[in-house]
Structures are given as structure tokens and as C-alpha cells.
Design a protein around this motif. Structure first.
Motif, mmCIF file in Angstrom:
data_model
loop_
_atom_site.group_PDB
_atom_site.id
_atom_site.type_symbol
_atom_site.label_atom_id
_atom_site.label_comp_id
_atom_site.label_asym_id
_atom_site.label_seq_id
_atom_site.Cartn_x
_atom_site.Cartn_y
_atom_site.Cartn_z
ATOM 1 N N PRO A 1 87.335 34.600 48.935
ATOM 2 C CA PRO A 1 88.389 34.589 47.913
ATOM 3 C C PRO A 1 88.640 33.185 47.379
ATOM 4 O O PRO A 1 88.378 32.181 48.054
ATOM 5 C CB PRO A 1 89.622 35.117 48.664
ATOM 6 C CG PRO A 1 89.071 35.879 49.815
ATOM 7 C CD PRO A 1 87.812 35.176 50.200
ATOM 8 N N GLY A 2 89.180 33.123 46.160
ATOM 9 C CA GLY A 2 89.357 31.848 45.492
ATOM 10 C C GLY A 2 90.385 30.938 46.123
ATOM 11 O O GLY A 2 90.383 29.735 45.866
ATOM 12 N N ASP A 3 91.311 31.487 46.935
ATOM 13 C CA ASP A 3 92.312 30.621 47.563
ATOM 14 C C ASP A 3 91.886 30.158 48.946
ATOM 15 O O ASP A 3 92.696 29.641 49.715
ATOM 16 C CB ASP A 3 93.675 31.315 47.628
ATOM 17 C CG ASP A 3 93.669 32.527 48.544
ATOM 18 O OD1 ASP A 3 92.559 32.970 48.938
ATOM 19 O OD2 ASP A 3 94.755 33.035 48.857
ATOM 20 N N ARG A 4 90.622 30.386 49.287
ATOM 21 C CA ARG A 4 90.076 29.905 50.553
ATOM 22 C C ARG A 4 89.001 28.858 50.275
ATOM 23 O O ARG A 4 88.162 29.037 49.391
ATOM 24 C CB ARG A 4 89.464 31.060 51.374
ATOM 25 C CG ARG A 4 90.432 32.171 51.746
ATOM 26 C CD ARG A 4 91.522 31.657 52.661
ATOM 27 N NE ARG A 4 92.260 32.746 53.275
ATOM 28 C CZ ARG A 4 93.418 33.204 52.832
ATOM 29 N NH1 ARG A 4 93.958 32.680 51.740
ATOM 30 N NH2 ARG A 4 94.037 34.181 53.448
ATOM 31 N N LYS A 5 89.037 27.775 51.027
ATOM 32 C CA LYS A 5 88.059 26.711 50.887
ATOM 33 C C LYS A 5 86.985 26.891 51.942
ATOM 34 O O LYS A 5 87.266 26.884 53.141
ATOM 35 C CB LYS A 5 88.732 25.349 51.045
ATOM 36 C CG LYS A 5 87.811 24.149 50.792
ATOM 37 C CD LYS A 5 88.595 22.850 50.856
ATOM 38 C CE LYS A 5 87.723 21.659 50.492
ATOM 39 N NZ LYS A 5 88.496 20.389 50.503
ATOM 40 N N LEU A 6 85.764 27.085 51.511
ATOM 41 C CA LEU A 6 84.640 27.281 52.423
ATOM 42 C C LEU A 6 84.086 25.928 52.869
ATOM 43 O O LEU A 6 83.845 25.052 52.033
ATOM 44 C CB LEU A 6 83.545 28.099 51.757
ATOM 45 C CG LEU A 6 82.326 28.436 52.615
ATOM 46 C CD1 LEU A 6 82.730 29.345 53.791
ATOM 47 C CD2 LEU A 6 81.238 29.104 51.770
ATOM 48 N N CYS A 7 83.882 25.773 54.169
ATOM 49 C CA CYS A 7 83.401 24.514 54.726
ATOM 50 C C CYS A 7 82.277 24.778 55.717
ATOM 51 O O CYS A 7 82.203 25.850 56.320
ATOM 52 C CB CYS A 7 84.535 23.761 55.425
ATOM 53 S SG CYS A 7 85.933 23.404 54.330
ATOM 54 N N LEU A 8 81.431 23.763 55.893
ATOM 55 C CA LEU A 8 80.290 23.870 56.798
ATOM 56 C C LEU A 8 80.455 22.861 57.924
ATOM 57 O O LEU A 8 80.833 21.711 57.694
ATOM 58 C CB LEU A 8 79.002 23.608 56.022
ATOM 59 C CG LEU A 8 77.674 23.995 56.671
ATOM 60 C CD1 LEU A 8 77.658 25.470 57.056
ATOM 61 C CD2 LEU A 8 76.523 23.699 55.711
ATOM 62 N N ASN A 9 80.174 23.310 59.159
ATOM 63 C CA ASN A 9 80.350 22.464 60.336
ATOM 64 C C ASN A 9 79.020 22.378 61.080
ATOM 65 O O ASN A 9 78.423 23.409 61.423
ATOM 66 C CB ASN A 9 81.436 23.049 61.235
ATOM 67 C CG ASN A 9 81.703 22.201 62.454
ATOM 68 O OD1 ASN A 9 80.867 22.103 63.345
ATOM 69 N ND2 ASN A 9 82.887 21.616 62.520
ATOM 70 N N PHE A 10 78.557 21.122 61.388
ATOM 71 C CA PHE A 10 77.254 20.907 62.012
ATOM 72 C C PHE A 10 77.370 20.482 63.478
ATOM 73 O O PHE A 10 76.399 19.959 64.035
ATOM 74 C CB PHE A 10 76.469 19.838 61.229
ATOM 75 C CG PHE A 10 76.087 20.251 59.834
ATOM 76 C CD1 PHE A 10 74.979 21.044 59.607
ATOM 77 C CD2 PHE A 10 76.848 19.842 58.762
ATOM 78 C CE1 PHE A 10 74.636 21.418 58.319
ATOM 79 C CE2 PHE A 10 76.512 20.207 57.476
ATOM 80 C CZ PHE A 10 75.409 21.008 57.244
ATOM 81 N N GLU A 11 78.500 20.665 64.097
ATOM 82 C CA GLU A 11 78.689 20.170 65.466
ATOM 83 C C GLU A 11 77.732 20.821 66.455
ATOM 84 O O GLU A 11 77.197 20.156 67.348
ATOM 85 C CB GLU A 11 80.136 20.378 65.896
ATOM 86 C CG GLU A 11 81.121 19.479 65.154
ATOM 87 C CD GLU A 11 82.571 19.795 65.476
ATOM 88 O OE1 GLU A 11 83.418 18.922 65.248
ATOM 89 O OE2 GLU A 11 82.836 20.913 65.945
ATOM 90 N N ILE A 12 77.482 22.117 66.307
ATOM 91 C CA ILE A 12 76.547 22.785 67.219
ATOM 92 C C ILE A 12 75.131 22.236 67.010
ATOM 93 O O ILE A 12 74.404 21.977 67.984
ATOM 94 C CB ILE A 12 76.567 24.304 66.994
ATOM 95 C CG1 ILE A 12 77.945 24.878 67.359
ATOM 96 C CG2 ILE A 12 75.488 25.005 67.817
ATOM 97 C CD1 ILE A 12 78.069 26.357 67.099
ATOM 98 N N SER A 13 74.761 22.080 65.780
ATOM 99 C CA SER A 13 73.430 21.526 65.484
ATOM 100 C C SER A 13 73.273 20.140 66.099
ATOM 101 O O SER A 13 72.215 19.796 66.653
ATOM 102 C CB SER A 13 73.210 21.449 63.964
ATOM 103 O OG SER A 13 73.329 22.730 63.388
ATOM 104 N N ALA A 14 74.336 19.343 66.029
ATOM 105 C CA ALA A 14 74.282 17.990 66.602
ATOM 106 C C ALA A 14 74.149 18.053 68.117
ATOM 107 O O ALA A 14 73.419 17.250 68.728
ATOM 108 C CB ALA A 14 75.519 17.210 66.201
ATOM 109 N N GLN A 15 74.827 18.981 68.762
ATOM 110 C CA GLN A 15 74.721 19.115 70.210
ATOM 111 C C GLN A 15 73.308 19.533 70.611
ATOM 112 O O GLN A 15 72.769 19.057 71.612
ATOM 113 C CB GLN A 15 75.739 20.140 70.709
ATOM 114 C CG GLN A 15 77.183 19.689 70.636
ATOM 115 C CD GLN A 15 77.481 18.568 71.605
ATOM 116 O OE1 GLN A 15 76.885 18.474 72.684
ATOM 117 N NE2 GLN A 15 78.405 17.692 71.219
ATOM 118 N N LEU A 16 72.728 20.446 69.859
ATOM 119 C CA LEU A 16 71.350 20.851 70.140
ATOM 120 C C LEU A 16 70.386 19.678 69.951
ATOM 121 O O LEU A 16 69.425 19.513 70.718
ATOM 122 C CB LEU A 16 70.960 22.024 69.236
ATOM 123 C CG LEU A 16 71.658 23.355 69.507
ATOM 124 C CD1 LEU A 16 71.285 24.383 68.447
ATOM 125 C CD2 LEU A 16 71.302 23.879 70.894
#
Length: 603
Positions: free
Chosen positions: A390-405
Motif C-alpha cells: 500500500p502507498g502509506d507503507r514504506k518498503l525497505c530492504l535489510n541485508f543483515e542476514i546476508s552479512a552474517q552469512l
């Protein structure tokens, strides 16, 4: 000349005087007796008159009480012969249900002509029994009696009795005499029935009782009922949303105020935000559909009902509950300004045009922000639309798991985006989150990678603690063994979907289970996700003993046109007991879907 009296002459005179005195006394005594007899006769006549008057009152009031008592009709209603046109009016006006009884009628609602039983003295005991409601009127001679209603006596909203005046012609010693006395007649408690709860968008006056799903917003809730009703509670589950009806000042304005009232409006609770009341908006994380990788608004099924109360406020009837699915707050599909909302929590990086990109911006941000939440024009314009955010939600990407791997594989944290990927599929372990742009509250969108948790051939130990079954073959009729509590539980939920990322293989005590990176395992330090485990950490075996992890491997992605399907289950166990939510998978103890969600919320 002398005159002489003899001795005998004096004696004779004395005797005459004594006789006269005795006669006078006797006459006086006789008169007194007669007077007393007359008084006794008068008292007896008065007592007889009072007895006759009491008989008239008993006859009339017992007949009136019987005709005011509830009778259950064929359609389940409780109706008397006589009823008050407005139960809550202190000065009742009487109405009739159906045709008037023979030789009985009402005049202006306040005066009733009753055809009552003509009891004689020996029937008084039976008349008292009728008055007490223990028997019906007897088959004796009938007479007409006038009964006038004076006032109704209330205790709170309950009419306990009504004062009446009885006017009747009675024969006393064969002579017609008018009896004119007052009496107080007890009144029964009305039985309400037929509660109905109706729902309408606020102010629309479009009420319905058959809804099963509604969008978010404000709603008006209206209660109807049949019979004499005081007020009604509107319930959300076991919690009271509010009360309608009852006194408004000194009056009761609704029309459910007499026995013939049918499906009358008791009152309306206006402007209720059912989404907020139900906790649907913000109470639960939104989820991603594992099969389609799309946003699913959080929603909640709630139970709405009403309880109507009679005038004693104790006699009550509850409606059948309405099971209603309430959606979360809706939003437009056009996104709000990502650059000016929740920048501290999730910085917007790069230019506004998603076709233009500078990797240096992302690299610099990763080093300073620890691979946390970020957003960009590409995420806003491409990913958010693909996931139907929905337009009132800001979609974000998190790479913390990738960094741990990357740390586990390379022995150091990556210095830039390319080291983060490392030429592998590590970037596929990134998490998508959404922020409410009004509150900046963060929610996880896709759980444990895009979907699922176990590989489809993972063997789950069933409720007999012996038999194993592939998770992909489980049904809701199966029970699953809990190795920590040593008991079986049913299955509350089964999830499945394509897995786009490599699985992690955990080996301990000679047993291996393949899971996604966020699958939970019980350790001595508490529940941990698969990606945060290390070789040498202790997890539980089938026997419940602590065993050390021997190997952790990332499975190579198979070359296939279709992504493999992964599965997860949630046990139908008490949510307040975390130990109840563990299963035995390939001989290794792991948490179920409930533990997985709770672990994510904790972090």
C-alpha cells in the motif's frame, strides 16, 4: 283531732318503695344488655361487610394478576392478556392481547371491568392460592367488578407492583352494598427475546446483520429486540464496546417498552473503529504470501454480539455472534513520499529515478549503517508495486542476514555490496520490511526468506512418538510429537511456498535437517535462528539431551526452472508456553512457526 298510724302501715310503704327500686334496676340492666347486643350485632355486620369487601378485592386482584401474568405463546413470546402500553410509564394504560375476555373490557386504559369469580367464605383459601399465583381461578359463579389503575410502583426500572381501586356491588345479608377498596397487586418480570445486532458504515444508515467481512473505518452498531427491554450491551468477544438504551435523563425513549414490541430499535453505538477495537491495525505483522510474494494486509476475525436486558437488568438474552473479518487500515496504491518519511529508521538512498543508480552511495551506507534497513527508487517503484505494498507503507530492504552469512563464509564482514554477494546467492537472504509512514512502526513483510522453513522431504515425528511423516504429506488430522513436553498436539497451521534462497543444513548427533536461515532452534542461550548458529553450539536431540552442532552447510541451489517448495507447521498448543511449540524434524528438535514469528518480533 289526732291522726294515728299503725306499725303495719309503715312496713307496707317501705316494701312498695323497695319494689319500685328493684323494678327500675331490672329495667336498666335489661336496657344495657339490649344495647350491648345491638353493638355486637353491628360489629358482626361490619366484620361481615369487611369480609365481603375483602372477598371482592381478592377476587378482582387475583383475576387481574392472573391476566397480567406471562404466558408463552406458540412463537416463543411471553404475553399476558393485559399489558401496559408503556411499561416504564408510572401511570399505566392497559391494553389487551387479542380479543377481550368474555364480560371484561377496558375503559381509556385505566379502568377495567372484570368478570371475576364469586367466591363464598369457604373459598377464601382457594382465592388466596390464586392471588399467590399457585392455582388458577376456580369454576364458580361470576360477577362483574370495576378495577381502576392508580399508579405503578417501581424499584429502579422494574415495576414491582401496581396500585388498584376495586369497585364492586356485593350482597351483605341479602342487601346490595357497594364495596370501594384499594389494593396493591404484584407484577411479574417481563422476558425479553429476539436480540439482533446490525452494522452500518458510520452515518450511512445502511444497517445489516449478515455481514461477514468489512473494510476498515468507522461503523455504527445498532441493537434491536422484542418485548420489554431496558438496555443492551454490545460485545466484542468478551469485552464490552458500549451500552445502548436505558434511561436518557428521566425517560426511556426506545419503543421496546411493551409485550407486543417486536424487533424494535434499542439504540445505536455510533462511530466505532472496529479495526482499532479489534486490534487488527497494528496488532499483527503483515505477512507475505509465500506463493506469490505479495503484501497481505493484517486483518483479524472478531466476534460481535449483543446482550439485551429486561427491566430487572438481570434477565438477559444474548444474540448469536457475528464472525466478522476486519481488515487493516487501507491506503492508496500510489506511494507517499519515501524521502520525507521514516528517514532515520530507513534512509532513502540514491536518485528519484530508479533507472539511475550509484553503487558508491549504497556501499557507503552499508559500511556506516551495518547493512540495516534501506530504501531506494527501485524498491519504491519496482519492488513495492510487484509486492502490492500500500502507498502509506514504506518498503525497505535489510541485508543483515546476508552479512552474517558472508562473515561465516569469509571470516570478515563485507566491505561493499559486491563482497556482500560474494558471487553466491547470499543476497537472496535479505529481508523486506515495511514501515507505517504515519508512525514509522516497522513490520516484517516476508518471514524466513520469501516463505516456508523446512525442506519438503523433512520427516516430522507424529503424535505416537514413533511414526514419521514427510512434512509435505501432513494433514490437519495428524498429531505431532512434542519432544520437550513428551506429548502430542494437533496442527493449527500448515504453510508452504517456493523457496528462492539456498537452504542451511544443520548436522548434530549424526542427524541433519535442512531449513531456511530464520528457522528457530532451542539452544542453551535460548531460541536462535539457523543463520546465527555456529559449529559447537548445543541444540537438543530426539532424547532431549544437549548435543553439539557438528556441521553447518549452505546447500547449493539446484538448477531448476522451478524453485523448491518449503513447508512449516504451527502446533495447536498454548501460546503462553513456548516449550509446547517444538517439533522433532529429522531427529532434531526445532521450534515451530509460532516460535519463529515470536523470535522475529523479539528482535
Amino acid at each position: 283531732m289526732k291522726i294515728f298510724k299503725s306499725k303495719n302501715d309503715g312496713s307496707t310503704a317501705f316494701a312498695a318503695i323497695a319494689a319500685l327500686t328493684a323494678l327500675s334496676l331490672a329495667t336498666l340492666f335489661t336496657s344495657k344488655i339490649a344495647s350491648n347486643n345491638n353493638q355486637e350485632v353491628s360489629r358482626a355486620e361490619m366484620a361481615n361487610h369487611r369480609l365481603t369487601a375483602n372477598e371482592a378485592v381478592l377476587n378482582a386482584t387475583s383475576r387481574f394478576k392472573a391476566m397480567m401474568s406471562n404466558r408463552k405463546t406458540a412463537d416463543g413470546q411471553y404475553l399476558p392478556i393485559f399489558y401496559a402500553s408503556n411499561y416504564y410509564d408510572p401511570y399505566w394504560k392497559i391494553q389487551l392481547v387479542g380479543a377481550e375476555p368474555k364480560n371484561s373490557k377496558t375503559n381509556s386504559g385505566t379502568s377495567i371491568q372484570l368478570n371475576v369469580s364469586d367466591f363464598n367464605k369457604k373459598d377464601l383459601k382457594e382465592a388466596n392460592s390464586v392471588m399467590a399465583g399457585n392455582s388458577s381461578t376456580t369454576d364458580v359463579a361470576l360477577k362483574l367488578t370495576q378495577l381502576k389503575l392508580l399508579q405503578t410502583n417501581f424499584k429502579g426500572s422494574l415495576a414491582e407492583s401496581v396500585d388498584v381501586e376495586v369497585d364492586s356491588m356485593e350482597k351483605v345479608d341479602g342487601v346490595d352494598q357497594r364495596v370501594h377498596l384499594r389494593a396493591r397487586v404484584p407484577v411479574g418480570v417481563p422476558q425479553p427475546s429476539g436480540p439482533v445486532l446490525e452494522i452500518s458504515p458510520a452515518g450511512a444508515n445502511n444497517f445489516r446483520s449478515d455481514l461477514t467481512s468489512i473494510p476498515p473505518g468507522l461503523y455504527d452498531l445498532r441493537v434491536r429486540g422484542t418485548g420489554v427491554i431496558f438496555n443492551a450491551d454490545i460485545m466484542l468477544g468478551s469485552a464490552k464496546l458500549g451500552t445502548v438504551g436505558g434511561y436518557e435523563g428521566d425517560n426511556i425513549s426506545h419503543k421496546a417498552n411493551n409485550y407486543l414490541a417486536k424487533n424494535e430499535i434499542i439504540g445505536t453505538l455510533k462511530g466505532i473503529d472496529l479495526g482499532k477495537a479489534a486490534g487488527a491495525d497494528g496488532a499483527e505483522d503483515p505477512e507475505g504470501d509465500g506463493a506469490t510474494c505479495t503484501y497481505i494486509s493484517a486483518s483479524k476475525t472478531v466476534s460481535l454480539s449483543t446482550i439485551i436486558y429486561g427491566p430487572d437488568t438481570k434477565t438477559s438474552v444474548a444474540s448469536a455472534p457475528i464472525q466478522l473479518n476486519v481488515g487493516s487500515a487501507a491506503a492508496s496504491t500510489e506511494p507517499m513520499d519515501y524521502t520525507n518519511h521514516c528517514q532515520k529508521e530507513c534512509p532513502f538512498l540514491g536518485p528519484q529515478d530508479h533507472t539511475q543508480w550509484d553503487n558508491g552511495i549504497l556501499n557507503a551506507h552499508m559500511i556506516t549503517n551495518g547493512f540495516g534497513d534501506t530504501s531506494s527508487a527501485f524498491i519504491r517503484d519496482v519492488d513495492a508495486k510487484k509486492f502490492k505494498v500500500p502507498g502509506d507503507r514504506k518498503l525497505c530492504l535489510n541485508f543483515e542476514i546476508s552479512a552474517q552469512l558472508a562473515l561465516q563464509a569469509d571470516g570478515k564482514m563485507p566491505a561493499d555490496f559486491w563482497e556482500l554477494g560474494g558471487g553466491t546467492d547470499r543476497l537472496q537472504f535479505a529481508d523486506y520490511f515495511v514501515y507505517d509512514m504515519k508512525t514509522c512502526k516497522r513490520k516484517h513483510l516476508f518471514k524466513r526468506g520469501p516463505c516456508g522453513c523446512f525442506a519438503d522431504d523433512t520427516q516430522i515425528t507424529l503424535g505416537d512418538a514413533v511414526t514419521q511423516k514427510a512434512i509435505s504429506s501432513l494433514t490437519y488430522e495428524d498429531t505431532v510429537w512434542n519432544p520437550l513436553l513428551k506429548q502430542a498436539f494437533g496442527i493449527r497451521r500448515i504453510t508452504r511456498g517456493p523457496e528462492k534462497v539456498p537452504m542451511i543444513k544443520i548436522t548434530a548427533d549424526g542427524k541433519t535437517v535442512s531449513v531456511t536461515g530464520k528457522h528457530p532452534f532451542p539452544t542453551k542461550e535460548g531460541n536462535k535462528t539457523a543463520f546465527s548458529l555456529n559449529v559447537g553450539d548445543s541444540i537438543r536431540s530426539a532424547s532431549g539431551d544437549w548435543v553439539e552442532i557438528e556441521r553447518i552447510d549452505i546447500e547449493a541451489k539446484k538448477n531448476s526452472a522451478k524453485d523448491p517448495v518449503v513447508w512449516n507447521i504451527e502446533l495447536d498448543a498454548p501460546n503462553e508456553n513456548e516449550e509446547a511449540h517444538h517439533v522433532l524434524a529429522n531427529g532434531v528438535v526445532t521450534g515451530d512457526y509460532f516460535i519463529q514469528v515470536k523470535l522475529e518480533q523479539t528482535h
